[in-house]
Design a protein around this motif. Structure first.
Motif, PDB file in Angstrom:
ATOM      1  N   GLU A   1       0.825  -1.204   0.000  1.00 37.16           N
ATOM      2  CA  GLU A   1       0.000   0.000   0.000  1.00 37.16           C
ATOM      3  C   GLU A   1       0.860   1.256   0.000  1.00 37.16           C
ATOM      4  O   GLU A   1       0.386   2.348  -0.301  1.00 37.16           O
ATOM      5  CB  GLU A   1      -0.920   0.036   1.229  1.00 37.16           C
ATOM      6  CG  GLU A   1      -1.857  -1.140   1.345  1.00 37.16           C
ATOM      7  CD  GLU A   1      -1.203  -2.351   2.014  1.00 37.16           C
ATOM      8  OE1 GLU A   1      -0.124  -2.213   2.640  1.00 37.16           O
ATOM      9  OE2 GLU A   1      -1.758  -3.456   1.899  1.00 37.16           O
TER      10      GLU A   1
ATOM     11  N   ALA B   1      -0.799   5.666   7.124  1.00 39.12           N
ATOM     12  CA  ALA B   1      -1.601   5.561   8.343  1.00 39.12           C
ATOM     13  C   ALA B   1      -0.842   4.752   9.391  1.00 39.12           C
ATOM     14  O   ALA B   1       0.017   3.926   9.065  1.00 39.12           O
ATOM     15  CB  ALA B   1      -2.933   4.875   8.036  1.00 39.12           C
ATOM     16  N   GLU B   2      -1.173   4.981  10.634  1.00 39.03           N
ATOM     17  CA  GLU B   2      -0.459   4.340  11.740  1.00 39.03           C
ATOM     18  C   GLU B   2      -0.502   2.819  11.661  1.00 39.03           C
ATOM     19  O   GLU B   2       0.456   2.146  12.040  1.00 39.03           O
ATOM     20  CB  GLU B   2      -1.026   4.810  13.074  1.00 39.03           C
ATOM     21  CG  GLU B   2      -0.175   4.399  14.248  1.00 39.03           C
ATOM     22  CD  GLU B   2      -0.599   5.053  15.540  1.00 39.03           C
ATOM     23  OE1 GLU B   2      -0.331   4.445  16.593  1.00 39.03           O
ATOM     24  OE2 GLU B   2      -1.188   6.137  15.520  1.00 39.03           O
ATOM     25  N   ASP B   3      -1.575   2.269  11.132  1.00 38.43           N
ATOM     26  CA  ASP B   3      -1.670   0.808  11.054  1.00 38.43           C
ATOM     27  C   ASP B   3      -0.699   0.203  10.038  1.00 38.43           C
ATOM     28  O   ASP B   3      -0.540  -1.012   9.984  1.00 38.43           O
ATOM     29  CB  ASP B   3      -3.110   0.366  10.773  1.00 38.43           C
ATOM     30  CG  ASP B   3      -3.620   0.788   9.409  1.00 38.43           C
ATOM     31  OD1 ASP B   3      -3.084   1.749   8.814  1.00 38.43           O
ATOM     32  OD2 ASP B   3      -4.576   0.157   8.928  1.00 38.43           O
ATOM     33  N   GLN B   4      -0.030   1.041   9.244  1.00 36.67           N
ATOM     34  CA  GLN B   4       0.957   0.559   8.276  1.00 36.67           C
ATOM     35  C   GLN B   4       2.392   0.777   8.744  1.00 36.67           C
ATOM     36  O   GLN B   4       3.338   0.319   8.095  1.00 36.67           O
ATOM     37  CB  GLN B   4       0.740   1.253   6.931  1.00 36.67           C
ATOM     38  CG  GLN B   4      -0.597   0.910   6.316  1.00 36.67           C
ATOM     39  CD  GLN B   4      -0.845   1.691   5.050  1.00 36.67           C
ATOM     40  OE1 GLN B   4      -0.385   2.826   4.905  1.00 36.67           O
ATOM     41  NE2 GLN B   4      -1.583   1.095   4.136  1.00 36.67           N
ATOM     42  N   HIS B   5       2.590   1.446   9.867  1.00 30.30           N
ATOM     43  CA  HIS B   5       3.932   1.796  10.321  1.00 30.30           C
ATOM     44  C   HIS B   5       4.818   0.576  10.557  1.00 30.30           C
ATOM     45  O   HIS B   5       6.002   0.590  10.207  1.00 30.30           O
ATOM     46  CB  HIS B   5       3.873   2.660  11.585  1.00 30.30           C
ATOM     47  CG  HIS B   5       3.382   4.047  11.325  1.00 30.30           C
ATOM     48  ND1 HIS B   5       3.422   5.021  12.285  1.00 30.30           N
ATOM     49  CD2 HIS B   5       2.840   4.636  10.223  1.00 30.30           C
ATOM     50  CE1 HIS B   5       2.924   6.149  11.794  1.00 30.30           C
ATOM     51  NE2 HIS B   5       2.566   5.935  10.543  1.00 30.30           N
ATOM     52  N   GLU B   6       4.282  -0.477  11.127  1.00 29.31           N
ATOM     53  CA  GLU B   6       5.083  -1.673  11.400  1.00 29.31           C
ATOM     54  C   GLU B   6       5.628  -2.272  10.108  1.00 29.31           C
ATOM     55  O   GLU B   6       6.810  -2.625  10.020  1.00 29.31           O
ATOM     56  CB  GLU B   6       4.259  -2.706  12.160  1.00 29.31           C
ATOM     57  CG  GLU B   6       5.057  -3.930  12.552  1.00 29.31           C
ATOM     58  CD  GLU B   6       4.236  -4.931  13.350  1.00 29.31           C
ATOM     59  OE1 GLU B   6       4.610  -6.107  13.334  1.00 29.31           O
ATOM     60  OE2 GLU B   6       3.228  -4.549  13.985  1.00 29.31           O
ATOM     61  N   GLN B   7       4.773  -2.373   9.085  1.00 29.15           N
ATOM     62  CA  GLN B   7       5.208  -2.920   7.800  1.00 29.15           C
ATOM     63  C   GLN B   7       6.248  -2.016   7.147  1.00 29.15           C
ATOM     64  O   GLN B   7       7.213  -2.495   6.546  1.00 29.15           O
ATOM     65  CB  GLN B   7       4.019  -3.123   6.854  1.00 29.15           C
ATOM     66  CG  GLN B   7       3.079  -4.216   7.273  1.00 29.15           C
ATOM     67  CD  GLN B   7       1.976  -3.733   8.198  1.00 29.15           C
ATOM     68  OE1 GLN B   7       1.967  -2.592   8.653  1.00 29.15           O
ATOM     69  NE2 GLN B   7       1.040  -4.607   8.499  1.00 29.15           N
TER      70      GLN B   7
END
Length: 66
Positions: A22, A41-47
């Motif tokens: 993404e 977005a914050e939910d993608q930070h780990e990836q």
């Protein structure tokens, strides 16, 4: 988080695209990274962090303070 990439250092390995599709893509002609979202977005930070960590060219840079 703000992402920058050094296209001139990219070797086209594609690990970033596999880990965070993404946020990253590759040019069709030479496989060089394309940054789709410089502020994911914050939910993608780990990836994104994982993609930066495994990049063999170390061309993905993260600024967590942005």
């Amino acid at each position: 988080m703000k992402i920058t990439v050094e296209e001139e250092k990219c070797c086209g390995a594609g690990q970033c695209v596999l880990i965070a599709p993404e946020v990253f893509d590759q040019r069709d002609d030479d496989g060089i990274v394309i940054l789709l979202d410089a502020a994911p977005a914050e939910d993608q930070h780990e990836q994104v962090r994982e993609a930066a960590a495994v990049c063999p060219a170390a061309c993905i840079h993260l600024d967590d303070n942005a």
